[in-house]
Design an enzyme around this catalytic site. Sequence first.
Site, short mmCIF file in Angstrom:
data_model
loop_
_atom_site.label_atom_id
_atom_site.label_comp_id
_atom_site.label_asym_id
_atom_site.label_seq_id
_atom_site.Cartn_x
_atom_site.Cartn_y
_atom_site.Cartn_z
N GLY A 183 36.49 -24.45 60.52
CA GLY A 183 37.29 -23.42 61.18
C GLY A 183 38.50 -24.03 61.85
O GLY A 183 39.02 -25.06 61.40
N GLU A 184 38.98 -23.40 62.91
CA GLU A 184 40.12 -23.89 63.71
C GLU A 184 41.46 -23.76 63.01
O GLU A 184 42.50 -24.04 63.60
CB GLU A 184 39.93 -25.36 64.13
CG GLU A 184 38.67 -25.66 64.89
CD GLU A 184 38.54 -27.13 65.25
OE1 GLU A 184 39.46 -27.94 64.94
OE2 GLU A 184 37.50 -27.50 65.84
N GLY A 185 41.48 -23.40 61.72
CA GLY A 185 42.70 -23.49 60.92
C GLY A 185 42.77 -24.79 60.16
O GLY A 185 43.76 -25.07 59.46
#
Length: 340
Positions: free
Chosen positions: A310-312
């Site tokens: 996740g997180e980008g």
Amino acid sequence: MTFTIPLPDETAYAAARTRLDGLVKPLGALGRLEDLAAWLSAAHGSVPPRELTDVRVVVFAGDHGVSGCSAYPREVTAAMVRVFLAGKSGVSVLAGLVGAQVRVLDIAVDDDLEGVPAEVLAHKIRRGSGSIDVEDALAPGEALRAFEAGRAIADEEIDAGADLLIPGDMGIGNTAVAAALVAARLGLPADEVVGTGTGIDEAGRQRKVAVVSAALARAGAVQEPFALLTALGSACAAATAGFLVQGAVRGVPVLLDGVFSGAAAVVAREIAPGAERWWLAGHRSTEPSQAFALKALGLEPILDFGLRLGEGSGAVQAVPTLRAARAILADMGLLADLGS
């Protein structure tokens, strides 16, 4: 609520395809790079497209009431906000390699986050979201507030010069929320959309399936987008949806990350039909609900590295590929010029 979504430039797309066919290579030899080059040309209305020099990742942070499905406690969310601010997160490191900026925002962290910069807290909607198996995620009106916050955040980044937006996420329990949104929107059973998230075992996955099943049964047949975000989503999901929609409204490409932004995109498309023309899928998540979301959106992931952070973090890895796609249009020679 209606939105004016500009159409990508079909003339530029056709011109890009013509130029690609005339480059010093066999027809179609650069495969997906050619598709991406033409897509970017249509988005920018020029051949070649503009350089992607200002890439911005916005991480929407918030806690979820179903955090008990995760391998980690919900306190990790607040701790990770500070890691982002220190530039030590996974996406911070990976974004640095491609020159992308990372901004983290507290949308619904279940903590006061004392001492963090005020701008991190400027768009906070609430402390945590409800446990969707037994209650709505949001209070009436909060989904719209979060959606509008996401739109405002996109405007801030675009007004500051962003030419590519990437939505990131941080929140223990967010894969359960994403699975519930996708299952409800697409009419799928929980067992088909629930994955292992942060790394739970099969027994843990079955407990997560039970939670998502209970959430779906409680919400019933709700389909209206904001009602869906209220019942089964979160403030972060609603803010991400607004971010995606406003990127499309402003005609700025958005590179989706993993399962969470995919779920938000499925809902966002219902709010603003046609917005998906401005979105690309950065990578394929290991979470099954993302595959269903991307199929529904008609998007094919650029990369498949087996990522689930996740997180980008997955989307930023696709930025060099987009830059390569632009470069072949900008810098390769033409067959017609051989021998001249």
